[in-house]
Enzyme design. Sequence first.
Site, short mmCIF file in Angstrom:
data_model
loop_
_atom_site.label_atom_id
_atom_site.label_comp_id
_atom_site.label_asym_id
_atom_site.label_seq_id
_atom_site.Cartn_x
_atom_site.Cartn_y
_atom_site.Cartn_z
N LYS A 66 -0.56 5.40 -5.62
CA LYS A 66 -1.62 5.07 -6.59
C LYS A 66 -2.48 6.29 -6.92
CE LYS A 66 -3.13 1.89 -3.75
NZ LYS A 66 -2.06 1.91 -2.73
N GLY A 98 0.81 -1.23 0.00
CA GLY A 98 0.00 0.00 0.00
C GLY A 98 0.83 1.26 0.00
N ASP A 99 0.15 2.38 -0.29
CA ASP A 99 0.77 3.72 -0.26
C ASP A 99 1.90 3.89 -1.27
OD1 ASP A 99 -0.99 4.26 1.85
OD2 ASP A 99 0.44 3.45 3.32
N GLU A 100 1.79 3.23 -2.39
CA GLU A 100 2.83 3.32 -3.43
C GLU A 100 2.76 4.63 -4.22
OE1 GLU A 100 0.63 0.87 -3.14
OE2 GLU A 100 1.72 -1.01 -2.82
N GLN A 148 -5.26 -0.29 -1.38
CA GLN A 148 -4.33 -1.21 -0.71
C GLN A 148 -3.36 -1.78 -1.77
OE1 GLN A 148 -7.98 -1.78 0.23
NE2 GLN A 148 -7.42 -0.06 1.48
N ALA A 161 -8.40 3.16 2.77
CA ALA A 161 -7.46 3.72 1.80
C ALA A 161 -7.25 5.20 2.04
CB ALA A 161 -8.02 3.51 0.39
N GLY A 162 -6.09 5.68 1.66
CA GLY A 162 -5.81 7.12 1.69
C GLY A 162 -4.98 7.41 0.46
N HIS A 163 -5.59 8.02 -0.55
CA HIS A 163 -4.91 8.29 -1.82
C HIS A 163 -4.68 9.79 -1.96
CE1 HIS A 163 -6.62 4.27 -3.57
NE2 HIS A 163 -5.82 4.10 -2.53
P1 GDP Z 1 -1.55 5.62 -2.26
O1 GDP Z 1 -2.31 5.13 -1.08
O2 GDP Z 1 -0.91 4.54 -3.03
O3 GDP Z 1 -2.36 6.55 -3.13
O4 GDP Z 1 -0.36 6.50 -1.68
P2 GDP Z 1 -0.44 7.59 -0.48
O5 GDP Z 1 -1.11 8.80 -0.99
O6 GDP Z 1 -0.98 6.97 0.76
O7 GDP Z 1 1.09 7.81 -0.19
C1 GDP Z 1 1.98 8.21 -1.19
C2 GDP Z 1 2.63 9.54 -0.75
O8 GDP Z 1 3.77 9.78 -1.55
C3 GDP Z 1 1.72 10.73 -0.94
O9 GDP Z 1 2.01 11.66 0.06
C4 GDP Z 1 2.12 11.27 -2.31
O10 GDP Z 1 1.88 12.67 -2.44
C5 GDP Z 1 3.61 11.00 -2.30
N1 GDP Z 1 4.24 10.71 -3.60
C6 GDP Z 1 3.78 9.99 -4.65
N2 GDP Z 1 4.72 9.88 -5.61
C7 GDP Z 1 5.81 10.55 -5.16
C8 GDP Z 1 7.12 10.77 -5.66
O11 GDP Z 1 7.52 10.30 -6.74
N3 GDP Z 1 7.97 11.50 -4.87
C9 GDP Z 1 7.59 12.02 -3.66
N4 GDP Z 1 8.48 12.71 -2.95
N5 GDP Z 1 6.37 11.81 -3.16
C10 GDP Z 1 5.50 11.09 -3.89
P1 IMO Z 2 -3.95 2.58 0.43
O1 IMO Z 2 -5.07 2.38 -0.54
C1 IMO Z 2 -1.43 0.85 3.54
C2 IMO Z 2 -3.34 -2.11 6.16
C3 IMO Z 2 -3.53 -1.76 7.63
C4 IMO Z 2 -3.38 -3.14 8.24
C5 IMO Z 2 -4.08 -4.03 7.21
C6 IMO Z 2 -5.53 -4.35 7.57
O2 IMO Z 2 -3.83 3.96 0.94
O3 IMO Z 2 -2.68 2.03 -0.12
P2 IMO Z 2 -7.76 -2.90 7.46
O4 IMO Z 2 -8.13 -1.60 8.11
O5 IMO Z 2 -7.80 -2.86 5.97
O6 IMO Z 2 -8.52 -4.07 7.99
O7 IMO Z 2 -6.23 -3.16 7.89
O8 IMO Z 2 -4.04 -3.33 6.00
N1 IMO Z 2 -3.91 -1.14 5.21
C7 IMO Z 2 -3.18 -0.29 4.46
N2 IMO Z 2 -1.85 -0.07 4.43
N3 IMO Z 2 -2.25 1.50 2.68
C8 IMO Z 2 -3.57 1.24 2.66
O9 IMO Z 2 -4.40 1.72 1.72
C9 IMO Z 2 -4.10 0.34 3.62
N4 IMO Z 2 -5.35 -0.09 3.91
C10 IMO Z 2 -5.22 -1.00 4.88
O10 IMO Z 2 -2.53 -0.87 8.10
O11 IMO Z 2 -2.03 -3.52 8.28
MG MG Z 3 -2.41 5.42 0.99
#
Ligand code: GDP
Ligand code: IMO
Ligand code: MG
Length: 425
Positions: free
Chosen positions: A16, A12-14, A222, A39-41
């Site tokens: 996306k 997660g948190d790549e 995720q 999720a948190g995008h």
């Molecule tokens: P998601 O859940 O996959 O959408 O990712 P998140 O939003 O939770 O976390 C990704 C974080 O990395 C966010 O704060 C984005 O603004 C940041 N981000 C995404 N791509 C890049 C990048 O190439 N460089 C930097 N420095 N930040 C990035």
């Molecule tokens: P995005 O879409 C990272 C993790 C939680 C926990 C496990 C199960 O932003 O990438 P849950 O509340 O789903 O039952 O928790 O999954 N988890 C994530 N980790 N990014 C997320 O979403 C996640 N959504 C759930 O931390 O380990």
């Molecule tokens: Mg996220």
Amino acid sequence: MKADIVVGLQWGDEGKGKIVDYLSKNAECVVRYQGGANAGHTIILGTKKIVLHLIPSGIVRGKLSLIGNGVVVDLDELIEEIDHLEEMGISTDKLRISSRAHILFDFHKELDKASEAAKGKLSIGTTKSGIGPCYVDKYDRAGIRAGDLLDENILREKIKNYVSFFNTTKAPVYHVKKIDEKILLKATLEKAKKIKNRIVNTHEFAEKLIRERKRILFEGAQAAMLDIDFGTYPYVTSSHPISLYSFAGSGIPPFFDFNVIGITKAYATRVGNGPFPTKMDDKTENLIRERGGEYGATTGRSRDCGWLDLFALRYSAFLNRTNEIIITKLDILAGVKTLKVCTGYSYRGKLLKGYPDSIKVLCEAKPVYREICGWTEKDITELKKNKICRSIRNFILLIEKETDTKVTYVAAGPERNDILKLRKI
Ligand code: GDP
Ligand code: IMO
Ligand code: MG
């Protein structure tokens, strides 16, 4: 007609959200197919930071956006998100919700907390958003769906049955408050009023998209390593983030060619509990966490940071049938002289051939690292001008070789346009 599916290849948190926002400029409909407000995008537009939990990221570009049947919908979160977007000047007029999507209630959150507390040391480290308990109700065939909100009589009946079931079974076992049927019905009807006009028939919606040959972009939440079947079970979420679930979680069957775009950071992060074989030493981890802002977009929890795990990535790329990979956050590693990259796991002295199915094996397995030359801040500045230094090129080649997948874009900054196209697929 061709569709794109964006999926996370790690935990997660790549990035996306950023990638979906970028790619959705060419899409006509953006679809979330699983998960919920766990999720948190994040999307960064100049000084604006937009964090989406339930609403597909395509909404930011005004695209038709569907919350599919595979999603669990927390009405409070949804209404708050709609209001917040509107306040920011982002129209949500084109948001639609499948009538088959399940509704997530406060008592699901209470059950999530109670279940985590009862598991103690073995807790999953969930986001406590009620995801697991809501999917339990869905698969137990006890759930209430978005379509039920459209008819007061049906909703009253469903709530009545559910409350009787909950108050006699779950409430005493989990030691959570009993539900007051009248209060729940009244509150749900109030919330339903605000989103009713967005609820659509799943079949009709999907058929129209296919008939009109709309360009669809599926947005995974995720990631594969958190998939209920294929992730690091039990430390996973309760849905199917993998690409192939995009069809089942939306009711849009693949009457088209589809392209799977896997997203990976240049390193790895994980939030919550569970094994994380490539976790960095404390000093490097703190550095990367601070530089990368590695704090959960939903819970604010600090994310564990690790080296890129190519063994997990190979598994994940295979599982998702990815035909292209996008690497994000190359900028965060700038200045780290020597980078470690995990190319396999050794278990009791032997290299594993396949990614372990067993959590016990995974916990005992040791990452096998290869050391490679890092890059500098200057290299990142050059990268933004289309010049790729040798170290970054070698890093990309290594990922391509291990995953047998081409890298099509790299990102080195959070902004919408901080992205470089390397090749077309
Ligand atoms: P998601 O859940 O996959 O959408 O990712 P998140 O939003 O939770 O976390 C990704 C974080 O990395 C966010 O704060 C984005 O603004 C940041 N981000 C995404 N791509 C890049 C990048 O190439 N460089 C930097 N420095 N930040 C990035
Ligand atoms: P995005 O879409 C990272 C993790 C939680 C926990 C496990 C199960 O932003 O990438 P849950 O509340 O789903 O039952 O928790 O999954 N988890 C994530 N980790 N990014 C997320 O979403 C996640 N959504 C759930 O931390 O380990
Ligand atoms: Mg996220």
